[in-house]
Design a protein around this motif. Structure first.
Motif, PDB file in Angstrom:
ATOM      1  N   ILE A   1      -0.470  12.365   4.844  1.00  0.00           N
ATOM      2  CA  ILE A   1      -1.905  12.110   4.690  1.00  0.00           C
ATOM      3  C   ILE A   1      -2.037  10.912   3.763  1.00  0.00           C
ATOM      4  CG2 ILE A   1      -4.130  13.062   4.015  1.00  0.00           C
ATOM      5  CD1 ILE A   1      -3.029  15.834   4.563  1.00  0.00           C
ATOM      6  N   SER A   2      -2.735   9.877   4.208  1.00  0.00           N
ATOM      7  CA  SER A   2      -2.663   8.611   3.480  1.00  0.00           C
ATOM      8  C   SER A   2      -3.961   7.824   3.551  1.00  0.00           C
ATOM      9  CB  SER A   2      -1.525   7.755   4.058  1.00  0.00           C
ATOM     10  OG  SER A   2      -1.795   7.423   5.414  1.00  0.00           O
ATOM     11  N   PHE A   3      -4.057   6.872   2.633  1.00  0.00           N
ATOM     12  CA  PHE A   3      -5.060   5.809   2.726  1.00  0.00           C
ATOM     13  C   PHE A   3      -4.461   4.566   2.106  1.00  0.00           C
ATOM     14  CE2 PHE A   3      -5.927   6.948  -1.640  1.00  0.00           C
ATOM     15  CZ  PHE A   3      -6.523   5.843  -2.237  1.00  0.00           C
ATOM     16  N   ILE A   4      -5.016   3.418   2.457  1.00  0.00           N
ATOM     17  CA  ILE A   4      -4.503   2.130   1.969  1.00  0.00           C
ATOM     18  C   ILE A   4      -5.674   1.324   1.424  1.00  0.00           C
ATOM     19  CG2 ILE A   4      -3.340  -0.022   2.576  1.00  0.00           C
ATOM     20  CD1 ILE A   4      -1.885   1.512   4.784  1.00  0.00           C
ATOM     21  N   ALA A   5      -5.488   0.782   0.234  1.00  0.00           N
ATOM     22  CA  ALA A   5      -6.534  -0.028  -0.396  1.00  0.00           C
ATOM     23  C   ALA A   5      -6.004  -1.427  -0.672  1.00  0.00           C
ATOM     24  CB  ALA A   5      -6.994   0.622  -1.698  1.00  0.00           C
ATOM     25  N   THR A   6      -6.829  -2.412  -0.407  1.00  0.00           N
ATOM     26  CA  THR A   6      -6.494  -3.798  -0.724  1.00  0.00           C
ATOM     27  C   THR A   6      -7.318  -4.224  -1.929  1.00  0.00           C
ATOM     28  OG1 THR A   6      -5.999  -4.307   1.589  1.00  0.00           O
ATOM     29  CG2 THR A   6      -6.442  -6.161   0.129  1.00  0.00           C
ATOM     30  N   VAL A   7      -6.629  -4.418  -3.048  1.00  0.00           N
ATOM     31  CA  VAL A   7      -7.284  -4.852  -4.278  1.00  0.00           C
ATOM     32  C   VAL A   7      -6.898  -6.314  -4.496  1.00  0.00           C
ATOM     33  CG1 VAL A   7      -7.696  -4.361  -6.714  1.00  0.00           C
ATOM     34  CG2 VAL A   7      -7.057  -2.505  -5.159  1.00  0.00           C
ATOM     35  N   TYR A   8      -7.727  -7.198  -3.942  1.00  0.00           N
ATOM     36  CA  TYR A   8      -7.467  -8.638  -3.968  1.00  0.00           C
ATOM     37  C   TYR A   8      -6.127  -8.953  -3.307  1.00  0.00           C
ATOM     38  CZ  TYR A   8     -11.388  -8.939  -7.304  1.00  0.00           C
ATOM     39  OH  TYR A   8     -12.614  -8.857  -7.910  1.00  0.00           O
ATOM     40  N   ASN A   9      -5.128  -9.382  -4.091  1.00  0.00           N
ATOM     41  CA  ASN A   9      -3.860  -9.821  -3.501  1.00  0.00           C
ATOM     42  C   ASN A   9      -2.938  -8.673  -3.137  1.00  0.00           C
ATOM     43  OD1 ASN A   9      -3.909  -9.841  -6.525  1.00  0.00           O
ATOM     44  ND2 ASN A   9      -1.693  -9.972  -6.272  1.00  0.00           N
ATOM     45  N   TYR A  10      -3.087  -7.514  -3.791  1.00  0.00           N
ATOM     46  CA  TYR A  10      -2.168  -6.401  -3.575  1.00  0.00           C
ATOM     47  C   TYR A  10      -2.740  -5.402  -2.576  1.00  0.00           C
ATOM     48  CZ  TYR A  10       2.026  -6.524  -6.468  1.00  0.00           C
ATOM     49  OH  TYR A  10       3.274  -6.796  -6.965  1.00  0.00           O
ATOM     50  N   ASP A  11      -1.826  -4.806  -1.800  1.00  0.00           N
ATOM     51  CA  ASP A  11      -2.168  -3.702  -0.906  1.00  0.00           C
ATOM     52  C   ASP A  11      -1.391  -2.474  -1.363  1.00  0.00           C
ATOM     53  OD1 ASP A  11      -3.530  -5.047   1.791  1.00  0.00           O
ATOM     54  OD2 ASP A  11      -2.151  -6.386   0.742  1.00  0.00           O
ATOM     55  N   TYR A  12      -2.118  -1.382  -1.593  1.00  0.00           N
ATOM     56  CA  TYR A  12      -1.510  -0.140  -2.080  1.00  0.00           C
ATOM     57  C   TYR A  12      -1.672   0.942  -1.021  1.00  0.00           C
ATOM     58  CZ  TYR A  12      -1.869  -2.350  -6.708  1.00  0.00           C
ATOM     59  OH  TYR A  12      -1.770  -3.210  -7.780  1.00  0.00           O
ATOM     60  N   GLY A  13      -0.555   1.491  -0.566  1.00  0.00           N
ATOM     61  CA  GLY A  13      -0.588   2.626   0.342  1.00  0.00           C
ATOM     62  C   GLY A  13      -0.309   3.897  -0.432  1.00  0.00           C
ATOM     63  N   PHE A  14      -1.263   4.809  -0.441  1.00  0.00           N
ATOM     64  CA  PHE A  14      -1.118   6.093  -1.126  1.00  0.00           C
ATOM     65  C   PHE A  14      -0.767   7.146  -0.078  1.00  0.00           C
ATOM     66  CE2 PHE A  14      -3.718   3.547  -3.882  1.00  0.00           C
ATOM     67  CZ  PHE A  14      -3.350   3.913  -5.171  1.00  0.00           C
ATOM     68  N   TYR A  15       0.437   7.697  -0.181  1.00  0.00           N
ATOM     69  CA  TYR A  15       0.933   8.653   0.799  1.00  0.00           C
ATOM     70  C   TYR A  15       1.240   9.981   0.107  1.00  0.00           C
ATOM     71  CZ  TYR A  15       1.633   4.557   3.771  1.00  0.00           C
ATOM     72  OH  TYR A  15       1.433   3.422   4.518  1.00  0.00           O
ATOM     73  N   TRP A  16       0.802  11.059   0.727  1.00  0.00           N
ATOM     74  CA  TRP A  16       1.137  12.402   0.271  1.00  0.00           C
ATOM     75  C   TRP A  16       1.861  13.097   1.404  1.00  0.00           C
ATOM     76  CZ3 TRP A  16      -0.318  14.454  -4.615  1.00  0.00           C
ATOM     77  CH2 TRP A  16      -1.114  13.594  -5.389  1.00  0.00           C
ATOM     78  N   TYR A  17       3.067  13.570   1.101  1.00  0.00           N
ATOM     79  CA  TYR A  17       3.907  14.227   2.103  1.00  0.00           C
ATOM     80  C   TYR A  17       3.995  15.718   1.797  1.00  0.00           C
ATOM     81  CZ  TYR A  17       5.565   9.376   2.623  1.00  0.00           C
ATOM     82  OH  TYR A  17       5.636   8.018   2.801  1.00  0.00           O
ATOM     83  N   PHE A  18       3.815  16.520   2.830  1.00  0.00           N
ATOM     84  CA  PHE A  18       3.955  17.964   2.721  1.00  0.00           C
ATOM     85  C   PHE A  18       5.099  18.403   3.630  1.00  0.00           C
ATOM     86  CE2 PHE A  18      -0.275  16.860   1.462  1.00  0.00           C
ATOM     87  CZ  PHE A  18      -0.568  17.711   0.401  1.00  0.00           C
ATOM     88  N   TYR A  19       6.037  19.182   3.063  1.00  0.00           N
ATOM     89  CA  TYR A  19       7.264  19.527   3.771  1.00  0.00           C
ATOM     90  C   TYR A  19       7.309  21.016   4.099  1.00  0.00           C
ATOM     91  CZ  TYR A  19       8.924  14.923   2.232  1.00  0.00           C
ATOM     92  OH  TYR A  19       9.069  13.576   2.013  1.00  0.00           O
ATOM     93  N   PRO A  20       8.083  21.390   5.139  1.00  0.00           N
ATOM     94  CA  PRO A  20       8.156  22.811   5.522  1.00  0.00           C
ATOM     95  C   PRO A  20       8.806  23.706   4.473  1.00  0.00           C
ATOM     96  CG  PRO A  20       8.939  21.374   7.300  1.00  0.00           C
ATOM     97  CD  PRO A  20       8.797  20.526   6.078  1.00  0.00           C
TER      98      PRO A  20
END
Length: 649
Positions: free
Chosen positions: A377-396
């Motif tokens: 489950i993720s979202f990605i934000a572009t803060v001017y020059n940087y792009d940040y992908g925030f990922y949360w992983y759930f495992y079995p």
């Protein structure tokens, strides 16, 4: 895959705000407050009910729906709470001396203000700028570095670049040494700082540093990879509630933090057991290390000052996520108080992550293998020059991993063309003729509001140490567990040489073997802040002083650098709260984990940075009696194509 829409029905206190709710809250506020027509709406957000109220809620129960509003008028900030249930303004309070984060409309206004300022234009012309339509401007919060006489005002320090043409890389050619200070409230330039041109013969870099697929030669030996799930995904979605295997959670969103997880639970033997009440990235700090006065002031709070939720991307199928995807739209407010939909702001998909567990019985012979599939489950934000992908992983197996992927374009500046790597002193890298990228760090603070089995909790530090006497030559060591009794005890850093981790455990529940039910926070790579103790970064971003913190739960303690870090040298956040040294024994506990990235820039990072990854894991430790993923079925093992090359035996 076709895009699936969310169910707009609000039947739970933590459902995300709908467009209608945002606009209704603003209407109630305008009809009942004493503010005038010039109000700017910075945040219109769900007033999340107290933790105790959410835990007591049962489906079908009535609940109050309240909205928090942060508004500005005549350079002053106001906090209000509106009840949608009662259609009334419950409170409106003036909060003196604080500045909320920058809005997209303010950023756009500041950009145009700089580009049209006569003094700035004159200085830019000396650097060879002729077409001002090709100029790019980034207004950075001037926190701690405002011009004299403007301390504490809503001031941005604008830096800039120039494109060669409208489609060129906009950040390849910095306009070095020229800054415009913008009063965002008045939307006017109040001061120009011109530190001179580093290389008068080459004031602007010569290369455009193309990276777009239509402007570079792409290779032909990279074959297409697809993810196919002919039977569909394994999740079930109802509004913002997600169920996947044994996991259940609610997805929240706000303009400041972006993605928020609520009521995360894991099913064990038919029982839904709480793990986390709330989890999110609460703050970021990005300090730069180059002592060059054109760069040494850089210190961005990308969550508190810019609000990553507002800078989130509309995710597109087949690029940001892969396979069968579920998208969630999110609603936020504009500066005028209208609702605005960010379509596909959150993406959810499943992906294969290698082997989860395997054993070969060499005496049979027989092999059992299970793949480590994970829910992403993720979202990605572009803060001017940087792009940040925030990922949360759930495992079995009951584990959770929080990960940030950093990409985009490094902040950069100009050096004389003849300068080489030998001249950098480890403070920056030469990445193109006349272009440098300074050393910097990224610190992400994650707020993890635990709720192990819905009970009071205790926190422990765990590390390896030897056992036995010096004369005893037998091998022996143990994992020593130490109870963290007070807040100051819990201010700690990683220690990989001793295998340090931290454990949050129930004070009341045990597994079948007498072990208190708990989860451990297992750190991955991390870094400490090398700044001097009196630096502005450490004063404002106290949360980077330690990796691990624990506080007793307080609904008002939400952001690690406090509510208002923008142009604020006196932030009140995690380091101030923990000065109370409150008890942590048998309490409702919140863990704050600061994850650092040390970015010593490289030529290989140019023109676009291959992802840097920052992450940590939460793993069940005594929470269960056995490995819950034993029940996973084996995956079919086959290939659809004969991959043998012609002529191979």
């Amino acid at each position: 895959m076709s895009k699936q829409k969310q169910n707009p029905v609000v039947d739970h206190p933590l459902e995300q705000l709908t467009a209608e709710e945002i606009e209704t809250a603003v209407e109630i506020f305008e009809a009942n407050s004493e503010l005038g027509d010039g109000v700017q709406y910075h945040n219109v957000m769900l007033n999340e009910p107290p933790k105790s109220a959410v835990k007591d809620f049962e489906p079908g129960d009535p609940f109050d729906r309240e909205v928090d509003i942060v508004a500005r008028e005549d350079r002053e900030t106001y906090e209000a709470t509106v009840s949608l249930t009662e259609t009334e303004l419950k409170s409106c309070e003036h909060i003196p001396g604080v500045e909320p984060g920058l809005l997209p409309e303010e950023i756009e206004g500041a950009q145009e203000t700089v580009k049209n300022d006569p003094e700035w234009r004159e200085a830019a012309k000396k650097r060879g700028i002729e077409d001002f339509d090709l100029v790019m401007v980034d207004p950075w919060a001037a926190s701690g570095f405002e011009p004299e006489g403007y301390e504490g005002e809503r001031i941005c320090r604008a830096i800039s670049w120039i494109r060669s043409s409208p489609n060129d890389n906009g950040r390849a050619r910095p306009i070095e040494g020229l800054f415009a200070f913008v009063d965002v409230d008045a939307m006017e330039v109040v001061e120009i700082e011109d530190n001179g041109i580093p290389d008068p013969e080459n004031p602007l870099p010569s290369e455009d540093a193309d990276y777009r697929a239509d402007r570079v030669e792409t290779r032909e030996d990279f074959e297409h990879l697809d993810v196919v799930q002919p039977d569909g995904p394994s999740w079930e979605v109802d509004g913002n509630k997600v169920e996947w295997l044994d996991w259940e959670m609610r997805l929240g969103w706000n303009p400041r933090e972006g993605l928020v997880f609520h009521e995360v639970s894991f099913e064990d033997d038919g029982e839904s057991r709480p793990v986390l009440h709330r989890a999110s990235a609460s703050e970021m700090a990005v300090p730069y290390g180059d002592p060059d006065p054109n760069h040494s002031w850089k210190n961005a709070f990308d969550i508190g000052e810019y609000h990553v939720g507002r800078m989130a991307n509309e995710l597109t199928e087949g690029c940001d996520c892969l396979g069968v995807m579920k998208y969630f739209d999110v609603e936020m407010n504009t500066i005028d108080g209208e609702s605005e939909t960010l379509e596909s702001g959150i993406c959810m998909h499943e992906e294969d992550d290698g082997v989860l567990w395997k054993h070969t019985d060499e005496r049979k012979p027989h092999t059992e293998v299970r793949r480590r599939r994970r829910l992403v489950i993720s979202f990605i934000a572009t803060v001017y020059n940087y792009d940040y992908g925030f990922y949360w992983y759930f495992y079995p197996d009951g584990s959770i991993e929080a990960e940030v992927r950093l990409t985009g374009i490094d902040s950069n500046g100009v050096v004389p063309v003849e300068e080489t790597a030998e001249d950098t002193h480890g403070q920056y890298a030469i990445v193109a003729p006349g272009v440098k990228t300074p050393i910097h760090q990224h610190f992400f603070n994650f707020r993890l509001d635990f709720d192990i089995d819905g009970s009071p909790m205790r926190a422990y530090e765990v590390h390896n140490e030897p056992t036995g006497s010096e004369r005893n030559r037998k091998n022996g060591f143990r994992a020593k567990e130490t109870l963290l009794e007070r807040e100051n005890d819990a201010r700690q850093d990683i220690d990989p040489n001793r295998g340090r981790y931290w454990r949050i455990a129930s004070s009341e529940t045990e597994n079948s073997y007498g072990r208190s039910c708990g989860y451990k926070l297992e750190p991955h790579d991390n870094v400490t802040a090398p700044m001097k103790p009196n630096s502005s970064v450490l004063e404002r971003a106290g949360f980077i002083q330690n990796h691990f913190w624990v506080t007793p739960h307080d609904d008002e303690e939400r952001f690690a650098a406090g509510e208002y870090p923008m142009v604020n040298d006196d932030t009140v956040g995690l380091s101030e709260w923990t000065e109370q040294d409150r008890s942590l024994v048998d309490e409702d506990l919140v863990v704050w984990y600061t994850q650092g990235v040390n970015h010593v820039t490289r030529a290989e990072d140019w023109p676009v940075l291959p992802v840097e990854i920052a992450s940590f894991s939460l793993k069940p430790e005594g929470f269960l009696d056995s490995n819950p993923s034993i029940s996973l079925p084996p995956e079919p093992c086959h290939t659809d194509h004969d991959l043998t090359s012609p002529g191979d035996d």
